[in-house]
Every structure is written in C-alpha cells, then in structure tokens.
Design an enzyme around this catalytic site. Structure first.
Site, short mmCIF file in Angstrom:
data_model
loop_
_atom_site.label_atom_id
_atom_site.label_comp_id
_atom_site.label_asym_id
_atom_site.label_seq_id
_atom_site.Cartn_x
_atom_site.Cartn_y
_atom_site.Cartn_z
N GLY C 209 0.80 -1.23 0.00
CA GLY C 209 0.00 0.00 0.00
C GLY C 209 0.82 1.26 0.00
N ASP C 234 -5.96 -7.87 -6.56
CA ASP C 234 -5.49 -7.76 -5.17
C ASP C 234 -4.30 -6.82 -5.11
OD1 ASP C 234 -7.35 -9.45 -4.13
OD2 ASP C 234 -6.07 -11.23 -4.29
N LEU C 235 -4.43 -5.73 -4.39
CA LEU C 235 -3.39 -4.70 -4.36
C LEU C 235 -2.02 -5.26 -3.94
CD1 LEU C 235 -2.78 -1.67 -4.66
CD2 LEU C 235 -3.23 -1.45 -2.21
N ASP C 236 -1.03 -5.08 -4.78
CA ASP C 236 0.36 -5.45 -4.49
C ASP C 236 0.52 -6.94 -4.17
OD1 ASP C 236 1.03 -2.79 -4.82
OD2 ASP C 236 0.85 -2.32 -2.70
N ALA C 237 -0.40 -7.75 -4.68
CA ALA C 237 -0.35 -9.18 -4.35
C ALA C 237 -0.20 -10.07 -5.58
CB ALA C 237 -1.60 -9.57 -3.56
#
Lengths: 291, 291, 291, 291
Positions: C209, C234-237
C-alpha cells in the site's frame, strides 16, 4: 530434511549441432526415464554444447552400469571430443580436507556435514599443523598431521608424497584445500585435476598469491571477496566455480577485512563444494558451466 | 523532496593526537554551532585523524568567510601537515561531464538531476563524438563536440587543450569522465587532481585498461563490477571512491556482461559523484575516507 | 551492440509426465530447428512442467504461423490444461508507460531504450499529471495527459476509460505502471492480465500500500527494496517477477530511503520488464518461473 | 589475531542540543583520553542525540569505576532522560545460547569462538532437546537439557523457570536464541530486555511467526532473508539489529530455501551478536542505532 529419492545424474558436453537434446531426451523417454531436473547451455564463443540431466533411478528399468553402457554409445554418436559422466546419488560422496592452522573453513564444513546440510562423508582431514586435530576428532573423523619443513625442499617433497598417499587411499570425490597454505606441486595438480577445490581469499584475478587482504587494504578497495576454484599448476588461475564479495570501508583494518572476508570464504567454499559434489560443474578450458 | 536547510561542511585531517575533537567541538559550541552530522576516523596504519562536520548555517553568528578565517587558526594549531576545507551548501555545485559515444551514464546523471535527486548543475557536456548532443540539449544543457583525431598526437593535444579550456571556464566542482574513453594527459590529471571522477567498468584492480568485460569473460569470473575513482596519472590506479558488483553466469555473453555491468556503472558513479559533491570524500595517499 | 539474429521463442507448460522434452526436442530436430537456448523446470509442489526454447528462425523450413499451427497439435497431445505461446523476435515489442509525477523510472526506461539496451518501442506515455510530458516528447514519444479528479468517482472512471482506450489502441505487449500511483479497477486488471507490470517500492509482502518507505523507516529495517510484479485485482499481491534490496542504516532519513530505494526500483523494473518482453516469465497460479 | 589493547567504551543518548560533543570530548581531552573510535548520530525525527566513544584505557589516569563516577555527573547535565553506559573491554563478555534441534547457528557460533573470531565466552548452552549436547561438550562448554512438554502449560512454565535460573546464574551479557523455537513469556522478555538476541528466519516484517520459508515459497518471493533482533513481548516485532537476504528462484524448493536461508541466518546472527557484545547497538524506542 528428508532424504531425496535416488537419482542418476548425466552430464554431457560436445560440439554443438542440431538434434542433441532430442537424442538424449528420446533415449530417456523410450526407457521411461523421469527427468527431474534438466539444464542446457550452448556457448556461442566456443560452439560447445553442455547438458546436465537428473533422472529418477526408479523410473528406469536398469541400473547405473547399464545406463553408463548405453550412454557410451550415445556419446559416441556425437564424436570423439564429447565428454560425459553418469553418477548415482545413491553412492555417497567422499571428501578429504587439507588444512593448516586457520580453522574457519573447516569448522564451517564440519558443521554443515553434522547438520545434514552437506550430503557427504569427510573421510579424513590432513593438516600441516596439528591445531585442528581436536575439532576434527570430536566429529569422529580421522586427523593426520603431516608437518611441512619450511626450508627443506626434500622434506617438503616427502610430506607431499605422504599427503598424496593419505588422500588417494580414500578415493575421494573432492580434495578440499580449506586454507591449506601450501602450493601443490604440478604433478599433484595434474593427478587431482577436476577434483581439487581451493578457496582463495580474494576476488580473483585481483590479489593473486600471498596476503591478499593486505594487498586489498593497501589498494583501498571497497569490497573484499573470495574465490572457489579448481586447482591447476598455475597459482590461483584455475577454473572459477564461485565468487562473492562483502563490503568494507575505511574503518576496516586488515584484521577486520580478514574477519569479514572469512564469512565470504566459508559461504563461497560451501556453495562451490556442494555444486562440485552434485556434479553441477562442467569444466571447459579455463571456464566453468554451473548447472 | 524538500530542500534541506543551509549548512556549512567542515572537513579536516591531521596527524592524530589527543584533544582534536574537543578543540573543534568546543569552537563550534562556543559559537552556538548546531552540529547536524559528525564523523571521525583515525587510521592506525598512518596515524592520521580525519573528521567531517555539518553545521546549521543559521546557528552560527557569522558567515562562511568568517568561519573559514577562524578555522584557519584552529587548523594551524594542529601543524603544517593538516588539510581542511569549509564549504557552504548554499553554493550550488557545478559539474562538467565528458562523454564519448556510450550514453548510459550520461542518461542516468541527467535523469537524476532532472528528478531533483542529484543536487547540482550540469554546466556543460563535452563529447569527442556528437552522438549525445541531442539528449544533452533536450535537458537545456550546452553540448560541445571536440573531435579527437585517432592517429594524430598533435591533433589530440589540441583537442585536450580545447576540452580543458571548456571545462575550466565553468570552474566545476567535479569533472566527470562518464565513459569518456580518452586517457587524460598527466598535466591535466595534475590540474584536476581531486575533482576528476572516472567510472571504470571493472572491479579494480582486476581488468585495468581496455575492454574489461572481454577480459572478465575470458577469465570466467562470476561477478562483474565497476569502480568510481579519482583520476591520476597512473591509469585506473587512482584513489577508489566506490565499487560494486553484479552476478553473471556461464549463460552471459560479453554483450550480456556489458548490459548488466552498465547498471553497476550507473549506480556506482552516481553514488561516488554524490559523495564527492557533498564533500564526503577525504583523500589520503591513494586511499579514501568516505564519511 | 549488434542485432541478434531472429529467433522464435516457444514457452510451454503442462502437467508433468515423461516424454515431454523428447516430444518437443524431436519435433524441432526433425525440422532442423537449431535450439539456441533451452530451459526446463518441474515444480514438485504442483506437478507442473515448464519449458522455454529459443530456436534460430532461419534454421526452420517454415515461418512463425506454420510453427504455431504445428505446435498447436503438439500442445494438444499434453492435454487441455497445457498453455503455450510462440513468439517471433522479428516482431518488435511495444510498450505503453503510465506515470504520475515522479520521473525516475521513466527517465531510466527512456534512457535504456535510447541507448539500445531495451529492445522495444515505447508507443506512448500517459500521465495523470503533465510533469513528464517534456522529457517524453524530447525522446520523440507521444505523451497523453489524462487528469484524475481526486474526489470524483465518476470522473475517475471516465479517466480510466480514456487511459484504457489510449493504451489499447497501441496493442502493447506490456503496460508499465512506472510509479503510476493510481489503483487499477478490477476489470482493467482482468483485461491486462499478464501484461500490466507494476513496480512497488518495497520488498513485498512487507509494506503493502501507501508510503512504504515511511513504513520501513518506522519499523527500523536495515534494507529497503522494490518489487516488480504483474498487476492483479489484489493490491500489491500479484505474481512477483523480480525483487531486490539495498542497505540502509540509522543515518538514513525517509528522504534518504526514498533516494536509495529509487535505484533499486529502476533496476528491478528494468530487469522485470526485459524478462517479460523476452517471454522469459511464465505465470502459474500466483508464482512465476523466470527462464 | 593479536589481542587489541584494552579500551573503555562509552555510549550515551539524550535529547539533542548544542555542546554535547564538546562537553564529552573536552572531558576526555582534559584527562588525556585517547579516542580510538568515535561516532555520533542525531535523529531528526525524534530529536535525539547518540554517541559512542572508544578510549584507550591506558590513556586515562583512572580506572573504569572512576570513569563511570565522573561520567555520571556529565550525563546528569543533559537531563533525566539521558541514558549511558561505560564498559571495559578488559572484562570478557559472557553468552548463554538457547537452542532446540537445528544446529546450524550453534555450530557457527561455537566455530567463531573457537577460531578466536568472536571474543566472548559461551558460559552454557541450554536445549529443549538434547540433540546438540555432543558438539557443545566437545567444545568444553556445559550443556543443559530442559525438556518443554508440548501440551502442558504448567510444565512449560516450570521449564521456563529452570531455563531462566540456568541463564541468570551466568549473568550473561547476551542470551542468544539460536533457533530456540519457544516463545519467551512476557516477564522473561522484560527481564532480559536489551540482552536477549533472537534470529528470525525471514526478512521481517515479512513472514512473522511459524514456518517463514513455507510462507515465502507460497508467496513466490525472489529473495529470502533473516533478521537479528532484540526479543520483546511482541512476537518478532522487537528492535532490529541486522538483516540480510539471499537470492532464490523458481527452482528452489522449500528445502532449498531453508538451506540457503541458513547461511544468511548464521551471518546475520553473528554480526548482530558481535555488535551487541561490542556495545555498538543503541536502542531507542523500537529502532536501533548501530555504531
């Protein structure tokens, strides 16, 4: 860690041409061979092809001798210059270690073997000094003290003969010079070609020879390193297996560099020796292919 | 990024003895000097003491000239061999860059200046080829093309005279040889001593001179590197400011080594130049102290 | 650097079984295919087999469409779950870059393309701010400014629609989020699956994040890093392509970490993008195989 | 390596203001104190000042108790929040090591002590399993086996009480959790605050808790790491002393990651412990200053 299943390891090198991969892969497939790991490399500079294959032993309907016999024929198809080896991970590898007074590499290797991390037997440790006899024997490993008289060429020759005999008796897969500090005579280098593994305490080709940390300190370098290489008759000039470095700065004395460098020596020697014992190192001229 | 407040930077070196830190720190404290950053080093091998202090400009009741005047007296107390400098971060640093055809270091430096990451003005770029004129001018920076005739010593001498004049006009704090590929004549090295910063594309002292990646490939090393150093009359032998390395393997051709090495060259040159411009590099003999 | 000869690149993945290598290698050998580079991997955890082969285009008696047609049949032999791709290095890759205000990654990528080091065309750069229009156009590349209203979901949606249209018009092989700072909507992630490449300024999964360097500073870590990964909903995943780190210490402020980290971001993004464009990245689940 | 001469080490922290360096340096200079090493740091975020000084013991006209007495007064001048310590390198440091079954860190530490590289006495090794009794005793060090019943909170509490008593008897300068695998109760954490040093087998804050290599493998990271930190009641969240990483790739199984990671664990723990024992680590809140 669980014991990995038994495997046969094939390494092969020959002048490059089309169809080599197909030939080897088809041979294995035709016999049900389950390839667990495979690597290929072609060197455009020399036109040489290299491969290493790991096959599950239980996937083949025959044993290692038959595999060798059949592979001999395949290799022959690719000409007289090809070179190959078939090894069996079921045969435990033997190592003899040569040391002097400094123990950090020996402590490290013995610790790795004891922790089950380096899958090999240390058959013997031979020292030109007796300092490391205690720790060696605490690990249940024979230690032989062979003194090297400083200024007596004849005595040195006799000492080398004894070392050689002690080493060769064990038929080791690797002779490790773990900071041995004695220069091997050319005929011993020739005899142990491709299995004598040295750790040199500099990032070669910088600082060949004696007291490399002192040389490094004088030159004011910002990194010191270590090099694991096969021993040849040319001092510190054999094929390089592995290298690494660690950062130093103006605050580091020679003694600090020695201390920091030791961590690199240990790690580099351990990686190089592991790859050698796993038949991952293919030598061609003065270079190595690491699969 | 916010502009840091204005500071005076004091660097000082002299034969070590007790009381140096106390003398300097008391002088600053007596005048209300607020030390923002301080570093000390004593080299046991040479018996030399080094320090660097950053003081908030607004904490002192006088300006940089008065600080210099007062520090002259302090330095004198520590003998004729001491050396010192007082600089003012309020004076923006000027850089002249010398290039040839390869642009990776120039692109990198211009990008850092444009992004506000390298706090300096590039006064001019001078090339013995014109290839990099376009990108230089796109950044609003003058580019000068000074051809170097290949086999004409007289023409080369004239070219160097022109380069020198173009450089010196700008009174730069640093002359960066960003893969300039021409060997500076001894008298230019002497003139620019301590401000001519070179990037050499190997981990010195390995692979001095021409085509170091070719040399590295031939030797079969497992890491390639780069070295940022001050230029002296001895080729590639000046005091080292910074070095770093990157891993290569048997799969890397010379062209791959060149490409990977460029990333190291760029990073090492940028760090070395930054430290030089921030007066973090103290030279003593052929070694550097990096504060 | 000399242009490498034209090649076809085959990537293939399927459930592991014996004979896959033999089948592919024999198909190539039967048609005279000269394999220049070959890599294999079997993942014991998932039982999946992966390979990548580079073949000299001039060694085959047919073109890329015929190769694709024939490979379709081979892939079918290994079941419906196999996935494959055949690309032609003769077709130059196209890249679209999305940026915001921070230019270090853009400067770096444009410099690499200009230096001939990244073999691709940058078709367009799109920014939600106009700061980087100048440098982009100086490289002769179109820059599109698409403002993103801060607190207006409808306006944001419209902006994304415009970005999408501008991107898709170019049919790029890669959409690079070079510190774009806007979170892509799920449907855009889905559309660009496997070709949207992001650089995140932390060593994921640490510091997901916003403001990862601030998080890192607060935690007191001794290394900061960067991660190049495929964008997913999925954020940064998403699947990680490449990561690296750089050392920091107590003397480094957040601003220092930002500056040091940028060097890692640039290097990691450049490596990750290169591997993606060379079809070296095979995605399986949330993991990548990098050949 | 030659024994370095005896030194007094002063560490000091207080709210920053002008004149601190001058006060300490003048105090030392007035007494003839020869500063061998000095470091300063001001943290702008917290407004805190830190310093560490090494003084040659033979340069002062008094001993360590008098130095402590006099320094107490100086520290008092800088307010009630200051914290300081004066140690004497003439007093040999004592270490107690807690282990479980995995021996790599223990082997490494014992090897370093035996090689004279880590200048400390290992007073005792305590294991919740007996596996490492042999190697410990081979080094002439007492080994205590304290079993921890798996599902019996009362038994566990009793075991911790025994461990605590065995540790405290030795009045160690450091309690090393060398892959101990048991979570210390809060009151033990409190008691051993600032001297219990743990090695966690991940690059924190990634992969807190159990089986970090499994977590790392699942996430598909490209580097694995290790963290040496002070133990606090928050699991794996204490102040970080040192971290490092090593590269892994898709070919590495969890077992390979474990093996590679061990080399990082050993190196990171050894460095962190050395700095702790040399009084180079100053803790402030949840962060460390490493001088």
């Amino acid at each position: 860690m669980p014991k990995p299943e038994r495997r046969y390891v094939i390494t092969f090198g020959c002048p490059d041409r089309t169809g080599i991969v197909a030939r080897i892969a088809s041979f294995l497939a035709d016999n049900g061979g389950w390839i667990v790991e495979a690597a290929y490399h072609t060197d455009p500079a020399t036109g040489w092809f290299f491969t290493r294959q790991e096959v599950r032993a239980d996937s083949l309907p025959f044993g290692v001798s038959e595999l060798r016999a059949r592979f001999t024929e395949i290799a022959a198809e690719f000409g007289g210059h090809s070179s190959w080896r078939v090894t069996d991970t079921g045969e435990r590898k033997r190592v003899v270690i040569l040391v002097s007074k400094e123990g950090h590499c020996l402590y490290d290797l013995l610790g790795r073997v004891a922790a089950g991390e380096l899958d090999a037997d240390v058959s013997a440790v031979i020292g030109n000094h007796a300092d490391l006899a205690g720790i060696t024997r605490a690990h249940g490993i024979p230690f032989h003290h062979v003194p090297f008289p400083a200024d007596d060429p004849g005595g040195k020759q006799a000492a080398f003969a004894e070392v050689r005999q002690l080493v060769d008796t064990n038929e080791p897969h690797a002779v490790v010079l773990a900071r041995f500090m004695q220069i091997l005579p050319p005929e011993v280098c020739a005899d142990w070609a491709g299995k004598a593994v040295n750790i040199h305490h500099s990032f070669l080709p910088s600082f060949v020879g004696a007291r490399p940390y002192h040389q490094a300190h004088r030159r004011g370098v910002k990194l010191v390193g270590a090099t694991c290489h096969y021993v040849t008759a040319d001092l510190d000039a054999g094929p390089i297996i592995e290298q690494d470095v660690i950062r130093v700065d103006h605050g580091d004395s020679v003694a600090d560099m020695v201390r920091k460098g030791r961590d690199v020596e240990k790690a580099v020697l351990a990686r190089g020796l592991r790859w050698h014992l796993e038949d991952r190192v293919l030598v061609h001229g003065n270079q190595t292919v690491i699969f």
